[in-house]
Design an enzyme around this catalytic site. Sequence first.
Site, PDB file in Angstrom:
ATOM      1  CG  ASP A 267      -0.100  -2.735   9.716  1.00  0.00           C
ATOM      2  OD1 ASP A 267       1.007  -2.939   9.177  1.00  0.00           O
ATOM      3  OD2 ASP A 267      -0.284  -2.883  10.943  1.00  0.00           O
TER       4      ASP A 267
HETATM    5  C1  BGC Z   1       3.019  -3.917  11.660  1.00  0.00           C
HETATM    6  C2  BGC Z   1       3.444  -2.504  11.381  1.00  0.00           C
HETATM    7  C3  BGC Z   1       4.739  -2.491  10.604  1.00  0.00           C
HETATM    8  C4  BGC Z   1       4.543  -3.280   9.328  1.00  0.00           C
HETATM    9  C5  BGC Z   1       5.782  -3.335   8.448  1.00  0.00           C
HETATM   10  C6  BGC Z   1       3.026  -4.781  10.429  1.00  0.00           C
HETATM   11  O1  BGC Z   1       2.905  -6.129  10.774  1.00  0.00           O
HETATM   12  O2  BGC Z   1       1.748  -3.930  12.261  1.00  0.00           O
HETATM   13  O3  BGC Z   1       3.595  -1.804  12.585  1.00  0.00           O
HETATM   14  O4  BGC Z   1       5.131  -1.180  10.343  1.00  0.00           O
HETATM   15  O5  BGC Z   1       4.208  -4.617   9.684  1.00  0.00           O
HETATM   16  O6  BGC Z   1       6.786  -4.076   9.038  1.00  0.00           O
END
Ligand code: BGC
Length: 720
Positions: A267
């Site tokens: 993530d």
């Molecule tokens: C989130 C993800 C997301 C990523 C990119 C993170 O903070 O948990 O779900 O895809 O950011 O935006």
Amino acid sequence: MKTYLFIRSILLFALCLTTAHCASSNGKQADEITANDQRIDSIISVMTMEEKVAMLCGNGLFTSPGIERLGIGEIHYTDGPFGIREELGKKSWGSIGLTTDSATFLPTGSALAACWNPELAFQYGVTIGAEARTRGKDILLGPAINITRTPLNGRTFEYMSEDPYLNSRLAVAYIKGVQSNGIASCVKHYAANNQETQRGQMDVLMDERTLQEIYLPAFKAAVTEGGAYAVMAAYNKFRGEYCAENDYLLNKILKQDWNFKGMVMSDWGGTHSTVRSALAGLDVEMGSEEFFTKGLLDSAKNGFVPESVINDKVKRILRVYFATRQKSTVPGQQVSTPAHMKTVYDIACQTVVLLKNSKNILPLRIQKVKTLAVIGDNAIQKHAAGGFGAGVKARYEITPLEGLKNRIGNSAKIEFAQGYKPKYSRGEGPGQIPDTKPDKALIAEAASLAKQADAVILFVGNNREVETEATDRPDLIMPFGQDELIRAVTAANPNTVIVVVAGAPVDLQTADSSASALLWSGFNGSEGGNALADVILGKVNPSGKLPFTIPVSLKDSPAHALDAFPGKGEENYTESILVGYRWFDTKNIQPRYCFGYGLSYTQFDFADVQTDKKTYTNQDMIKVSLQVKNKGKSDGHETVQLYVSDLGQGVNKAKQELKAFKKISVPAGKSTGVTLELAASDLSWYDEKQMKWVLSPGRYRLSVGSSSRDIKGSIEIDIE
Ligand code: BGC
């Protein structure tokens, strides 16, 4: 010369993959990803270590590098999961202000789940996949399929449901739809990312059975049945190790047990180490450029990370790269086309849940209404964006008030009063803290409008600031003093329909005791307002079913009853397998509205529940058939739900578990035969001692119902 020819042949091959036509064949997706392995090995054999390692870390927020010399382009990622995100700076989260990056806002995860309709989930995936392709993306960061363990999780609206089986069916269909358009689906957040409070440090602890039975099945189905090309490791820790450096979750379960051949990314900013993460199975660091950069190159050169491990990571990335490029490209500009908007309208129609209609004031007989009062800020709120995290710059979003105006036209006078104003204060985290105080003046204005009107539609609930990534809600109560508004408006005019717009359960005590008609609508996408108006006016018969339990009080929910939320540093899932309705049913706790619940403007009878046999073995399929009769005056959809109870005494199990469902359409006055199929092995439980799934012989009850608590018929079978 030889090298030149070799590289040229690789380039030609890549080009031919880009243009090759490939009919979308859902079943074969799992194999598609390894189809180019030989070529990929050849490519890897001519790459330098520098080139290899460079591919393993994002070179921008939503890109990771290719290898120019070999004709391999950058990989482009996009959020997900309910529409293509607007374009942000290469290395900054700010919008770059394009006017060409709007997209369709699809109903968010919990709304989609309320459809209980895998075919629509497939169309959902096809639509978002086409828009991603048009925007030049390779990987869609979705679906998001974590289990709704607590109703307070800020991301409940993005996720699907509290049930692993419902999540699995919808995730598989969504992924197949996305990937049919040559976009990789990145299923997230793996695993046990069930709260936002301290998500970056929280160590989630649970027994193995709970992991296998509740928190993993949808991920497993996404990979083994859906053929998802990519997986995102979650922010949290699991059993002491960050998910992005968790050998057990990544190497053992995902890559070994499930034979996952695609790529694992962190993530955003969720990587915490170099050698440890590399060896544990993380393939790409995203959202930061800290660990899989020079440190990894040095570690690889010094032998701390074997070259074979680096090669495996590159191979996984190239698999995704080629697998996405070998699909036929989407012709022309496919963003928010009439077909896409029709799909989101069809989905939105089926997400709306009729919770209560005790005096049959729905559907609203608009011919009898001269003045319609539309009250509540949620009548004019848009939900495509807001709060922290991913949103969509919607090409358009029809609000409920606009939908009603579109559909009612001049047939009635529509008057609006806001009733409450969303106000916030700044908290410590990224989210804002919603104000709880009622606005007396707005309430008085709304009540006086309600009094003069022939009918009232009162829109309450949450919005995207209240339900947001990075922050859990403090409680179930609807903010901004909405309960007081409900009391005032319903006292002024009993002919009031309350529409709760929310992506997660809320406290419905006041709404329930004040109004005879109650609808639930999720954050329902670009066409949400039109769909809602059609349900209210009776053009569409509601057919949504709750994807989660709405409790009477927060304390009734398992994690809260056991004080097992939000934890401090550690979060012990002491409720174990008793998540959602499994807890309420087993403990005999009456919810306000149960899992799977949802009424229709017509009524259905279930009859002749039968199984094809009485006794089954592990290898058998169980067929349950029944007749569903629509005994009302309007056509409608019903979702037949099959719950299984183990009647043996040996193993602690939930009182019942969803094992199959089917949504059907039945014309007024007609009957339809329905057959539900499940494998006998689906009745297995996970035995921690033996570390395997076990099917206990004995007697089981199969119950079919229109919700988890409205069981219309049941039948007992034996497993040998
Ligand atoms: C989130 C993800 C997301 C990523 C990119 C993170 O903070 O948990 O779900 O895809 O950011 O935006």
